[in-house]
Each structure stands twice: as C-alpha cells, then as structure tokens.
Design a protein around this motif. Structure first.
Motif, PDB file in Angstrom:
ATOM      1  N   ILE A 132       0.839  -1.202   0.000  1.00  0.00           N
ATOM      2  CA  ILE A 132       0.000   0.000   0.000  1.00  0.00           C
ATOM      3  C   ILE A 132       0.873   1.250   0.000  1.00  0.00           C
ATOM      4  N   SER A 133       1.918   1.259   0.800  1.00  0.00           N
ATOM      5  CA  SER A 133       2.816   2.412   0.861  1.00  0.00           C
ATOM      6  C   SER A 133       3.484   2.669  -0.480  1.00  0.00           C
ATOM      7  N   LEU A 134       3.980   1.617  -1.114  1.00  0.00           N
ATOM      8  CA  LEU A 134       4.694   1.785  -2.381  1.00  0.00           C
ATOM      9  C   LEU A 134       3.763   2.189  -3.522  1.00  0.00           C
ATOM     10  N   SER A 135       2.509   1.831  -3.440  1.00  0.00           N
ATOM     11  CA  SER A 135       1.575   2.187  -4.515  1.00  0.00           C
ATOM     12  C   SER A 135       0.819   3.482  -4.241  1.00  0.00           C
ATOM     13  N   SER A 136       0.986   4.059  -3.070  1.00  0.00           N
ATOM     14  CA  SER A 136       0.191   5.229  -2.675  1.00  0.00           C
ATOM     15  C   SER A 136       0.292   6.433  -3.616  1.00  0.00           C
ATOM     16  N   PRO A 137       1.436   6.726  -4.246  1.00  0.00           N
ATOM     17  CA  PRO A 137       1.439   7.882  -5.151  1.00  0.00           C
ATOM     18  C   PRO A 137       0.464   7.750  -6.324  1.00  0.00           C
ATOM     19  N   TYR A 138       0.084   6.528  -6.652  1.00  0.00           N
ATOM     20  CA  TYR A 138      -0.834   6.298  -7.764  1.00  0.00           C
ATOM     21  C   TYR A 138      -2.299   6.400  -7.365  1.00  0.00           C
ATOM     22  N   ASN A 139      -2.597   6.592  -6.091  1.00  0.00           N
ATOM     23  CA  ASN A 139      -3.991   6.640  -5.641  1.00  0.00           C
ATOM     24  C   ASN A 139      -4.824   7.652  -6.418  1.00  0.00           C
ATOM     25  N   GLY A 140      -4.264   8.828  -6.671  1.00  0.00           N
ATOM     26  CA  GLY A 140      -5.003   9.887  -7.360  1.00  0.00           C
ATOM     27  C   GLY A 140      -5.426   9.507  -8.761  1.00  0.00           C
ATOM     28  N   ILE A 141      -4.514   8.913  -9.531  1.00  0.00           N
ATOM     29  CA  ILE A 141      -4.895   8.591 -10.910  1.00  0.00           C
ATOM     30  C   ILE A 141      -5.688   7.297 -10.998  1.00  0.00           C
ATOM     31  N   ILE A 142      -5.357   6.307 -10.190  1.00  0.00           N
ATOM     32  CA  ILE A 142      -6.098   5.042 -10.227  1.00  0.00           C
ATOM     33  C   ILE A 142      -7.536   5.283  -9.763  1.00  0.00           C
ATOM     34  N   GLY A 143      -7.693   6.127  -8.751  1.00  0.00           N
ATOM     35  CA  GLY A 143      -9.022   6.426  -8.234  1.00  0.00           C
ATOM     36  C   GLY A 143      -9.898   7.173  -9.223  1.00  0.00           C
ATOM     37  N   SER A 144      -9.295   7.798 -10.239  1.00  0.00           N
ATOM     38  CA  SER A 144     -10.086   8.552 -11.215  1.00  0.00           C
ATOM     39  C   SER A 144     -10.404   7.742 -12.463  1.00  0.00           C
ATOM     40  N   PHE A 145     -10.064   6.471 -12.470  1.00  0.00           N
ATOM     41  CA  PHE A 145     -10.356   5.633 -13.635  1.00  0.00           C
ATOM     42  C   PHE A 145     -11.860   5.480 -13.826  1.00  0.00           C
ATOM     43  N   GLY A 146     -12.280   5.612 -15.050  1.00  0.00           N
ATOM     44  CA  GLY A 146     -13.655   5.291 -15.419  1.00  0.00           C
ATOM     45  C   GLY A 146     -13.717   3.823 -15.801  1.00  0.00           C
ATOM     46  N   PRO A 147     -14.877   3.348 -16.241  1.00  0.00           N
ATOM     47  CA  PRO A 147     -15.028   1.930 -16.578  1.00  0.00           C
ATOM     48  C   PRO A 147     -14.093   1.467 -17.700  1.00  0.00           C
ATOM     49  N   LEU A 148     -13.896   2.311 -18.719  1.00  0.00           N
ATOM     50  CA  LEU A 148     -13.027   1.903 -19.832  1.00  0.00           C
ATOM     51  C   LEU A 148     -11.565   1.822 -19.401  1.00  0.00           C
ATOM     52  N   GLU A 149     -11.115   2.818 -18.648  1.00  0.00           N
ATOM     53  CA  GLU A 149      -9.737   2.788 -18.165  1.00  0.00           C
ATOM     54  C   GLU A 149      -9.515   1.610 -17.229  1.00  0.00           C
ATOM     55  N   SER A 150     -10.502   1.341 -16.381  1.00  0.00           N
ATOM     56  CA  SER A 150     -10.382   0.208 -15.460  1.00  0.00           C
ATOM     57  C   SER A 150     -10.280  -1.101 -16.225  1.00  0.00           C
ATOM     58  N   ALA A 151     -11.095  -1.248 -17.264  1.00  0.00           N
ATOM     59  CA  ALA A 151     -11.037  -2.467 -18.075  1.00  0.00           C
ATOM     60  C   ALA A 151      -9.673  -2.581 -18.756  1.00  0.00           C
TER      61      ALA A 151
END
Length: 186
Positions: A132-151
């Motif tokens: 979780i600590s190592l991936s935390s900088p990506y929280n902002g962009i991963i959290g903004s994924f829509g359905p297409l980006e998530s897929a």
C-alpha cells in the motif's frame, strides 16, 4: 540498544535514515526532464537499493529480524516524496494518460514484486502495508479511472498479478480486497 531494550528506536532510526539516498535521488529529477522517462531510472536505483539493503539488514540485525526491518525500510522509501510523486503523476497524466497509467503496470508493479521478494517471510500485515505504501502515489490517478480505463488497466495488470501471486500468496484475503490496496485492480 539491545542491552538497553531500545531496539524499536534503533529500527526506527535505521529505517528512516537508510532510504535517504533515494530521497536525494528523487530531488535530482528536474522539470526539464521528462518525468515518465526518468521514473524507470529511479525505480531501478530503488531496486538495487533493496538488493543491497537486504544483505545489510541481515548483517546488522540477523536473519530472523530482517524481514520485518526491511518492511520498515520499504515503507519509508516513498513516504517523504509521496506528495511530490503524486503531483508529478497527475501532471504527466494531463500530457499522456496512457503512458502514465502504463507506468503503473510496467514500472511500479514489477518494483513491488521485487521488493516483496527481497523481504521474504515478513508477516502479512507488514507485507500489506509495504504494498500500500509503495503504490500510494498512484492513488489519485487510479481512483479517477472510469469503466473503460479500469477495463484497460485490468487487462494489462492481470499478467503482472499472475507473477505477483507467489509473494502475495501469504497475504490474507481481506488484504486483497482492502480499498486502500490500489495495487489490486477492482
């Protein structure tokens, strides 16, 4: 420290001081450099740091202690630079969304896999906290994924997750479904 029963103080001091080299390296990244081109260099240096740090920790603290202490070091690697890292990722995403999201699967996940394999037999709670600590900088962009980006990211991430199964096999199921565990696709 052991005679005075202040092992926890020593571990805290050690885990905070050791990643200083990486924090200084982070500061060498300048606005003139393309962040996403520079990022693999940073993570390669971090990977080399962990390889040598494992040996250092084993020599200093012993084989029995090293997994938990290496976890403490790992959690300090991105902690002081997380805000700057997140900001750089968000700026990069505005310029090239695909490259930024691919940095998650092509750069970060292999790095997490490498760190978890260096740590070895740490307890599952600490392994979770490291990931979780190592991936935390990506929280902002991963959290903004829509359905297409998530897929899209799920399609790209599944082969990497298959490679991660061995170090992650020791993680309890509740970790894999923890909302803070951004390294697992939803």
């Amino acid at each position: 420290f052991r005679r005075t029963k202040k092992d926890a103080i020593l571990v805290n001091m050690y885990s905070t001081a050791r990643p200083a080299f990486l924090h200084k390296l982070w500061m060498t990244q300048s606005p003139q450099n393309e962040f996403l081109q520079w990022l693999p260099h940073f993570f390669q240096e971090a990977r080399e740091f962990f390889r040598s740090e494992r040996e250092n920790v084993q020599k200093i603290f012993g084989f029995e202690e090293y997994p938990e202490i290496l976890c403490a070091v790992a959690m300090q690697v991105l902690s002081p630079i997380s805000s700057s890292f997140s900001h750089s990722l968000e700026n990069s995403a505005r310029v090239d969304w695909e490259k930024t999201t691919m940095s998650f699967t092509k750069i970060l996940l292999p790095f997490i896999k490498s760190v978890l394999s260096q740590i070895g037999n740490a307890n599952s709670k600490n392994l979770k906290e490291v990931a979780i600590s190592l991936s935390s900088p990506y929280n902002g962009i991963i959290g903004s994924f829509g359905p297409l980006e998530s897929a899209f990211i799920n399609k790209r991430i599944n082969p990497i997750l298959n490679d991660l199964r061995e170090p992650m096999a020791t993680l309890p199921e509740e970790i894999l479904f923890d909302s803070k565990a951004v390294f697992i696709p939803r």
